[in-house]
Design a protein around this motif. Structure first.
Motif, PDB file in Angstrom:
ATOM      1  N   LYS A   1       0.846  -1.208   0.000  1.00  0.00           N
ATOM      2  CA  LYS A   1       0.000   0.000   0.000  1.00  0.00           C
ATOM      3  C   LYS A   1       0.874   1.248   0.000  1.00  0.00           C
ATOM      4  O   LYS A   1       0.520   2.271  -0.580  1.00  0.00           O
ATOM      5  N   TYR A   2       2.040   1.132   0.635  1.00  0.00           N
ATOM      6  CA  TYR A   2       2.946   2.286   0.700  1.00  0.00           C
ATOM      7  C   TYR A   2       4.321   1.915   0.170  1.00  0.00           C
ATOM      8  O   TYR A   2       4.844   0.845   0.474  1.00  0.00           O
ATOM      9  N   LEU A   3       4.892   2.841  -0.590  1.00  0.00           N
ATOM     10  CA  LEU A   3       6.284   2.751  -1.022  1.00  0.00           C
ATOM     11  C   LEU A   3       7.104   3.668  -0.132  1.00  0.00           C
ATOM     12  O   LEU A   3       6.765   4.845   0.020  1.00  0.00           O
ATOM     13  N   SER A   4       8.159   3.117   0.426  1.00  0.00           N
ATOM     14  CA  SER A   4       8.961   3.876   1.387  1.00  0.00           C
ATOM     15  C   SER A   4      10.416   3.848   0.918  1.00  0.00           C
ATOM     16  O   SER A   4      11.105   2.833   1.064  1.00  0.00           O
ATOM     17  N   ILE A   5      10.858   4.948   0.294  1.00  0.00           N
ATOM     18  CA  ILE A   5      12.211   5.000  -0.277  1.00  0.00           C
ATOM     19  C   ILE A   5      12.595   6.464  -0.464  1.00  0.00           C
ATOM     20  O   ILE A   5      11.737   7.304  -0.712  1.00  0.00           O
ATOM     21  N   ASN A   6      13.884   6.769  -0.330  1.00  0.00           N
ATOM     22  CA  ASN A   6      14.348   8.145  -0.500  1.00  0.00           C
ATOM     23  C   ASN A   6      14.699   8.359  -1.974  1.00  0.00           C
ATOM     24  O   ASN A   6      15.814   8.053  -2.415  1.00  0.00           O
ATOM     25  N   GLU A   7      13.749   8.862  -2.739  1.00  0.00           N
ATOM     26  CA  GLU A   7      13.927   8.940  -4.202  1.00  0.00           C
ATOM     27  C   GLU A   7      14.955   9.978  -4.628  1.00  0.00           C
ATOM     28  O   GLU A   7      15.341  10.054  -5.775  1.00  0.00           O
ATOM     29  N   CYS A   8      15.434  10.775  -3.675  1.00  0.00           N
ATOM     30  CA  CYS A   8      16.504  11.726  -4.023  1.00  0.00           C
ATOM     31  C   CYS A   8      17.819  10.992  -4.312  1.00  0.00           C
ATOM     32  O   CYS A   8      18.743  11.565  -4.891  1.00  0.00           O
ATOM     33  N   ASN A   9      17.887   9.720  -3.903  1.00  0.00           N
ATOM     34  CA  ASN A   9      19.104   8.925  -4.175  1.00  0.00           C
ATOM     35  C   ASN A   9      19.058   8.253  -5.546  1.00  0.00           C
ATOM     36  O   ASN A   9      19.965   7.498  -5.901  1.00  0.00           O
ATOM     37  N   LEU A  10      17.974   8.526  -6.312  1.00  0.00           N
ATOM     38  CA  LEU A  10      17.772   7.843  -7.612  1.00  0.00           C
ATOM     39  C   LEU A  10      19.031   7.809  -8.486  1.00  0.00           C
ATOM     40  O   LEU A  10      19.388   6.751  -9.017  1.00  0.00           O
ATOM     41  N   PRO A  11      19.771   8.887  -8.654  1.00  0.00           N
ATOM     42  CA  PRO A  11      20.946   8.850  -9.557  1.00  0.00           C
ATOM     43  C   PRO A  11      21.996   7.825  -9.141  1.00  0.00           C
ATOM     44  O   PRO A  11      22.826   7.417  -9.954  1.00  0.00           O
ATOM     45  N   TYR A  12      21.946   7.384  -7.875  1.00  0.00           N
ATOM     46  CA  TYR A  12      23.018   6.497  -7.378  1.00  0.00           C
ATOM     47  C   TYR A  12      22.560   5.049  -7.217  1.00  0.00           C
ATOM     48  O   TYR A  12      23.279   4.204  -6.704  1.00  0.00           O
ATOM     49  N   TRP A  13      21.282   4.774  -7.613  1.00  0.00           N
ATOM     50  CA  TRP A  13      20.768   3.423  -7.430  1.00  0.00           C
ATOM     51  C   TRP A  13      21.207   2.501  -8.557  1.00  0.00           C
ATOM     52  O   TRP A  13      21.418   2.949  -9.694  1.00  0.00           O
ATOM     53  N   PRO A  14      21.278   1.199  -8.261  1.00  0.00           N
ATOM     54  CA  PRO A  14      21.499   0.213  -9.335  1.00  0.00           C
ATOM     55  C   PRO A  14      20.335   0.244 -10.322  1.00  0.00           C
ATOM     56  O   PRO A  14      19.249   0.723  -9.988  1.00  0.00           O
ATOM     57  N   ASP A  15      20.553  -0.322 -11.493  1.00  0.00           N
ATOM     58  CA  ASP A  15      19.556  -0.220 -12.575  1.00  0.00           C
ATOM     59  C   ASP A  15      18.239  -0.925 -12.274  1.00  0.00           C
ATOM     60  O   ASP A  15      17.224  -0.649 -12.896  1.00  0.00           O
ATOM     61  N   TRP A  16      18.220  -1.864 -11.311  1.00  0.00           N
ATOM     62  CA  TRP A  16      16.979  -2.631 -11.051  1.00  0.00           C
ATOM     63  C   TRP A  16      15.929  -1.798 -10.309  1.00  0.00           C
ATOM     64  O   TRP A  16      14.730  -2.133 -10.340  1.00  0.00           O
ATOM     65  N   VAL A  17      16.350  -0.687  -9.677  1.00  0.00           N
ATOM     66  CA  VAL A  17      15.424   0.027  -8.787  1.00  0.00           C
ATOM     67  C   VAL A  17      14.324   0.730  -9.580  1.00  0.00           C
ATOM     68  O   VAL A  17      13.134   0.603  -9.282  1.00  0.00           O
ATOM     69  N   GLY A  18      14.708   1.444 -10.646  1.00  0.00           N
ATOM     70  CA  GLY A  18      13.728   2.182 -11.456  1.00  0.00           C
ATOM     71  C   GLY A  18      12.611   1.300 -11.971  1.00  0.00           C
ATOM     72  O   GLY A  18      11.416   1.584 -11.702  1.00  0.00           O
ATOM     73  N   PRO A  19      12.944   0.179 -12.627  1.00  0.00           N
ATOM     74  CA  PRO A  19      11.889  -0.711 -13.132  1.00  0.00           C
ATOM     75  C   PRO A  19      11.018  -1.283 -12.013  1.00  0.00           C
ATOM     76  O   PRO A  19       9.828  -1.509 -12.189  1.00  0.00           O
ATOM     77  N   THR A  20      11.623  -1.515 -10.843  1.00  0.00           N
ATOM     78  CA  THR A  20      10.829  -2.041  -9.722  1.00  0.00           C
ATOM     79  C   THR A  20       9.797  -1.012  -9.279  1.00  0.00           C
ATOM     80  O   THR A  20       8.618  -1.321  -9.109  1.00  0.00           O
ATOM     81  N   LEU A  21      10.244   0.228  -9.123  1.00  0.00           N
ATOM     82  CA  LEU A  21       9.324   1.298  -8.710  1.00  0.00           C
ATOM     83  C   LEU A  21       8.243   1.519  -9.768  1.00  0.00           C
ATOM     84  O   LEU A  21       7.054   1.664  -9.444  1.00  0.00           O
TER      85      LEU A  21
ATOM     86  N   ASP B   1      -4.245   3.620 -11.238  1.00  0.00           N
ATOM     87  CA  ASP B   1      -4.824   4.131 -12.489  1.00  0.00           C
ATOM     88  C   ASP B   1      -5.674   5.344 -12.123  1.00  0.00           C
ATOM     89  O   ASP B   1      -5.893   5.615 -10.933  1.00  0.00           O
ATOM     90  N   PRO B   2      -6.139   6.077 -13.118  1.00  0.00           N
ATOM     91  CA  PRO B   2      -6.838   7.344 -12.810  1.00  0.00           C
ATOM     92  C   PRO B   2      -8.031   7.158 -11.871  1.00  0.00           C
ATOM     93  O   PRO B   2      -8.388   8.051 -11.129  1.00  0.00           O
ATOM     94  N   ASP B   3      -8.574   5.943 -11.863  1.00  0.00           N
ATOM     95  CA  ASP B   3      -9.757   5.748 -11.015  1.00  0.00           C
ATOM     96  C   ASP B   3      -9.414   5.196  -9.634  1.00  0.00           C
ATOM     97  O   ASP B   3     -10.127   5.434  -8.670  1.00  0.00           O
ATOM     98  N   VAL B   4      -8.318   4.436  -9.546  1.00  0.00           N
ATOM     99  CA  VAL B   4      -8.011   3.785  -8.262  1.00  0.00           C
ATOM    100  C   VAL B   4      -6.539   4.002  -7.907  1.00  0.00           C
ATOM    101  O   VAL B   4      -5.651   3.703  -8.690  1.00  0.00           O
ATOM    102  N   ARG B   5      -6.311   4.580  -6.695  1.00  0.00           N
ATOM    103  CA  ARG B   5      -4.935   4.723  -6.224  1.00  0.00           C
ATOM    104  C   ARG B   5      -4.648   3.547  -5.297  1.00  0.00           C
ATOM    105  O   ARG B   5      -5.206   3.456  -4.214  1.00  0.00           O
ATOM    106  N   ARG B   6      -3.774   2.656  -5.744  1.00  0.00           N
ATOM    107  CA  ARG B   6      -3.484   1.447  -4.953  1.00  0.00           C
ATOM    108  C   ARG B   6      -2.217   1.604  -4.121  1.00  0.00           C
ATOM    109  O   ARG B   6      -2.045   0.921  -3.123  1.00  0.00           O
ATOM    110  N   VAL B   7      -1.327   2.471  -4.583  1.00  0.00           N
ATOM    111  CA  VAL B   7      -0.031   2.628  -3.897  1.00  0.00           C
ATOM    112  C   VAL B   7       0.231   4.115  -3.659  1.00  0.00           C
ATOM    113  O   VAL B   7      -0.042   4.941  -4.530  1.00  0.00           O
TER     114      VAL B   7
END
Ligand code: P6P
Length: 340
Positions: free
Chosen positions: A206-226, A234-240
């Motif tokens: 339900k919640y994503l908990s991560i410091n996205e300001c570190n994005l430039p320094y993350w390994p390549d797997w993080v972006g696709p996971t997020l 979707d526009p009708d339902v916020r799940r996360v």
């Protein structure tokens, strides 16, 4: 019905009840957990007075982590060390605030070794954001000596773990291996009462908990996971949604109860994580697994990782098992510096 029957189950009563599941138990583990509750009360009292007494700000010291030591860090550390030392249950301790293993003199030595972060999230103290204490309990290996080999072992060998969050209420969460249970401190009586029994981590993130300001320094797997997880909205339902307060213990407690995925990936420039394996990642991973969740690093399950030093750091993905598995698949596809 007598008044006494109206009261809930106290921490001590619950711990003693757990003891029944350990035939031959001598009550030492129960005594240790009860004393951890005492330490939590003492630290809570100091945290609640921060700002009223001179405990804001730093001590001027820098700890083994290279971090500025806050006054409350020192108070929490010294409190935890002294309460455990006097408990007669502990043979040695490892603290985030101390360089080396802390031995307990033979007169007070006991059956367990404890690793702890006395005050996680202390950068939040002066702004009154929830902080907490995290602990991991191992049985000592040898009756006649204690050393690093008693505590530099995979988290799966723990016999107990938990944390205390000094938040809107002071709550203690622990497990002795069967269930994860939560106790709330009643300030009027000074007792921890059972408030959540046998916690199960929700299966959905339900919640994503991560410091996205570190994005430039993350390994390549993080972006696709997020993207995969955020893509469930979707526009009708916020799940996360995003929830991240920069206090691991508080972020984890919310995620444990409501279903949340916390990630602190390694820095791809150094291949190093920030969070400490022994007294942050391991105890929370143990609780997560018992509650039905999971916790991983680049090389697999956190609890299977072999520590090499008291202050080892690790990447951490912890939360609902299906999304920890998603992150693991993305690591396998895109690579991670901890995979070696
Ligand atoms: P950053 C607090 O110092 C801590 O160890 C964790 O409680 C928290 O999740 C993390 O550091 C925050 O680190 O780099 O996002 O500020």
């Amino acid at each position: 019905m007598s008044l006494a029957a109206d009261f809930g189950v106290t921490l001590t009563q619950h711990v003693l009840g757990n003891q029944a599941h350990h035939p031959g138990a001598r009550g030492r583990f129960s005594a240790l957990l009860t004393q951890i509750g005492v330490a939590g009360k003492l630290i809570s009292a100091q945290v609640r007075r921060a700002g009223l007494i001179e405990v804001w700000g730093g001590t001027g010291e820098t700890n083994v982590q290279g971090e500025k030591v806050q006054k409350l860090d020192r108070i929490a550390n010294d409190t935890f060390v002294e309460v455990l030392r006097r408990s007669g249950c502990v043979a040695a301790m490892a603290s985030e605030e101390e360089d080396a293993l802390i031995p307990v003199e033979p007169a007070f030595s006991g059956d367990y070794v404890v690793a702890f972060d006395p005050l996680d999230g202390s950068s939040n103290i002066d702004v009154s954001v929830s902080i907490g204490t995290i602990f991991a309990i191992y049985p000592r290996r040898h009756p006649d000596r204690v050393g690093l080999d008693d505590i530099l072992r995979p988290g799966r060998e723990m016999v107990g773990a938990g944390y205390i969050v000094y938040g809107s209420a002071t709550v203690l969460v622990y497990s002795a291996g069967r269930t994860v249970d939560c106790f709330t401190l009643d300030p009027s009586s000074g007792e921890f009462f059972l408030t959540r029994r046998a916690i199960r981590m929700p299966d959905r993130t339900k919640y994503l908990s991560i410091n996205e300001c570190n994005l430039p320094y993350w390994p390549d797997w993080v972006g696709p996971t997020l993207s995969a997880i955020k893509g469930r909205n979707d526009p009708d339902v916020r799940r996360v949604s995003a929830r991240h307060i920069g206090s691991l213990v508080a972020d984890f407690h919310r995620n444990l109860l409501t279903g949340g995925l916390f990630m602190y990936p390694v820095d791809r420039r150094t291949g190093r994580g920030k969070l400490r394996l022994l007294y942050e990642c391991n105890p929370l991973a143990w609780l997560a697994e018992i509650a039905g969740g999971a916790a991983s690093w680049g090389g697999g399950a956190i609890l299977d990782r072999q520590p090499t030093g008291l202050h080892d750091r690790s990447g951490l993905v912890i939360g609902p098992a299906e999304d920890v598995a998603l992150a693991r698949r993305m690591m396998a596809t895109h690579g991670d510096p901890e995979q070696g």
